[in-house]
Design an enzyme around this catalytic site. Sequence first.
Site, PDB file in Angstrom:
ATOM      1  N   ALA A 164       1.285   0.317   1.586  1.00 25.93           N
ATOM      2  CA  ALA A 164       2.741   0.491   1.586  1.00 25.93           C
ATOM      3  C   ALA A 164       3.211   1.601   0.660  1.00 25.93           C
ATOM      4  O   ALA A 164       4.341   2.083   0.788  1.00 25.93           O
ATOM      5  CB  ALA A 164       3.422  -0.817   1.191  1.00 25.93           C
ATOM      6  N   ASP A 165       2.371   2.031  -0.283  1.00 19.91           N
ATOM      7  CA  ASP A 165       2.810   3.039  -1.245  1.00 19.91           C
ATOM      8  C   ASP A 165       1.645   3.950  -1.621  1.00 19.91           C
ATOM      9  O   ASP A 165       1.264   4.050  -2.791  1.00 19.91           O
ATOM     10  CB  ASP A 165       3.380   2.359  -2.495  1.00 19.91           C
ATOM     11  CG  ASP A 165       4.056   3.345  -3.438  1.00 19.91           C
ATOM     12  OD1 ASP A 165       4.449   4.436  -2.978  1.00 19.91           O
ATOM     13  OD2 ASP A 165       4.190   3.031  -4.637  1.00 19.91           O
ATOM     14  N   LEU A 166       1.080   4.616  -0.638  1.00 21.51           N
ATOM     15  CA  LEU A 166      -0.046   5.510  -0.884  1.00 21.51           C
ATOM     16  C   LEU A 166       0.461   6.784  -1.552  1.00 21.51           C
ATOM     17  O   LEU A 166       1.206   7.559  -0.960  1.00 21.51           O
ATOM     18  CB  LEU A 166      -0.744   5.849   0.435  1.00 21.51           C
ATOM     19  CG  LEU A 166      -2.057   6.619   0.325  1.00 21.51           C
ATOM     20  CD1 LEU A 166      -3.103   5.806  -0.421  1.00 21.51           C
ATOM     21  CD2 LEU A 166      -2.573   7.000   1.714  1.00 21.51           C
TER      22      LEU A 166
END
Length: 246
Positions: A164-166
């Site tokens: 979700a937050d690469l």
Amino acid sequence: MLSDPACLGNLPPDAAESIFDPQFWRARGELIAAAAGRGSAWFIASRDHQSGGRQWVLRHYRRGGVIARLSSDGYVWAGEDRVRAFAEWRLLDIMRQRGLPVPKPVAARYQREGPWYRCDLITERIVDAEPLSSVLAREALAESAWRAVGAAVARLHHAGVDHADLNAHNVLLDAAGAVSVIDFDRGRLRAPGAAGTQGIWVWRNLGRLRRSLAKISRGLPPGRYSVQKWEWLMAGYGAAAGPAAA
């Protein structure tokens, strides 16, 4: 509470809840550093024989954005299956079983108060590794390193892992060139092999990483990140993803 008994080792039974309290570790002389980021995170380290050289990361989940003004760390209770620390623990456990380059989950817990809950997660620390953002702040990366980053991301995508937050802070590199990925809060599993054009989520992940690299590079010396470096990363991604990325 979820936990891997093998990781907890010789900790006393009555320490089950205490292991999520930074002061417990401080009193033992094992709280060694704090990690930056939106969530509260601490490094826990013990090199004594009995603990087996414990190297952990303790993270307390915190809210971000406008809603954090109402509660910095409270989440609406929607059942145990929706507890964010539990979801991340289970996702990490599945990924480790599949041999993916992620930290091993140690323990997770939540504390419920009426319609709200707070939660914490402990994972094994990937020792002697640092964020891609920190490495780039210090030095330029070789083409092989950029390709290794791309290959690591491709392995996750090929297994159906949607991060979700690469970003450049959640990709770690060690001195030997090994790449790991951390912080899977709100991550999820999708259909295995859904890479490339088969999943819009894949391009969302890659786009987020690219924007992150562009953002941190603004304050870095010229050449630390460029279009060519991104092309090297994507070449490594394509080579590792194989037919699924075609």
